[in-house]
Design a protein around this motif. Structure first.
Motif, short mmCIF file in Angstrom:
data_model
loop_
_atom_site.label_atom_id
_atom_site.label_comp_id
_atom_site.label_asym_id
_atom_site.label_seq_id
_atom_site.Cartn_x
_atom_site.Cartn_y
_atom_site.Cartn_z
N ALA A 24 0.84 -1.20 0.00
CA ALA A 24 0.00 0.00 0.00
C ALA A 24 0.88 1.26 0.00
O ALA A 24 0.74 2.12 -0.86
N THR A 93 -1.69 -4.86 2.62
CA THR A 93 -3.07 -5.29 2.87
C THR A 93 -3.13 -6.46 3.84
O THR A 93 -4.20 -6.80 4.33
N PHE A 116 -4.61 -0.73 5.76
CA PHE A 116 -5.18 -0.59 4.42
C PHE A 116 -5.84 -1.89 3.98
O PHE A 116 -5.30 -2.98 4.23
#
Length: 131
Positions: A24, A93, A116
């Motif tokens: 991310a 993630t 995220f």
């Protein structure tokens, strides 16, 4: 003191997250004292269909950008570990990974729940174009 070995282990997780599509963002933060350079933000970009990293140097009064290959970004970021930054945070993630130096400059790496839920769109676009 050189942090090449410990930061190299941390950076291998950065590279893996870029390869597996979970990256991310990456941020260097928590400076020693009041410095002009406040943060370094790292994000993936596509340059002539090649995955590279954009380093955004956030100063108190300006921002500067550099483009690096994934491998050439490592020594550039390493320069700033312990001078002036005491932490680097990899957001993926799957997890957040914090590389941290304490007052005695002992290194700790802490894995936490992810902040995220979506990877960088550039990573997803790049991986899709390879298939």
């Amino acid at each position: 003191m050189l942090f090449t070995e410990t930061f190299s282990e941390f950076y291998s997780k950065v590279k893996l997250s870029l390869e597996d599509g979970t990256f991310a963002k990456l941020t260097l933060a928590k400076t020693i004292g009041n410095t002009d350079l406040m943060n370094i933000y790292v994000r993936p970009i596509l340059d002539e269909n090649r995955l590279k990293l954009e380093l955004k140097f956030k100063f108190q009064r300006e921002e500067l950008f550099e483009i690096h290959t994934i491998d050439s970004a490592f020594p550039r970021l390493l320069e700033f570990i312990n001078n002036p930054f005491l932490s680097a945070i990899l957001f993926t993630t799957e997890f957040d990974l914090t590389y941290k130096l304490n007052k005695k400059r002992a290194v700790s790496v802490i894995e936490q729940f992810p902040s995220f839920t979506h990877a960088s769109p550039v990573i997803l676009e790049y991986l899709e174009s390879k298939n």
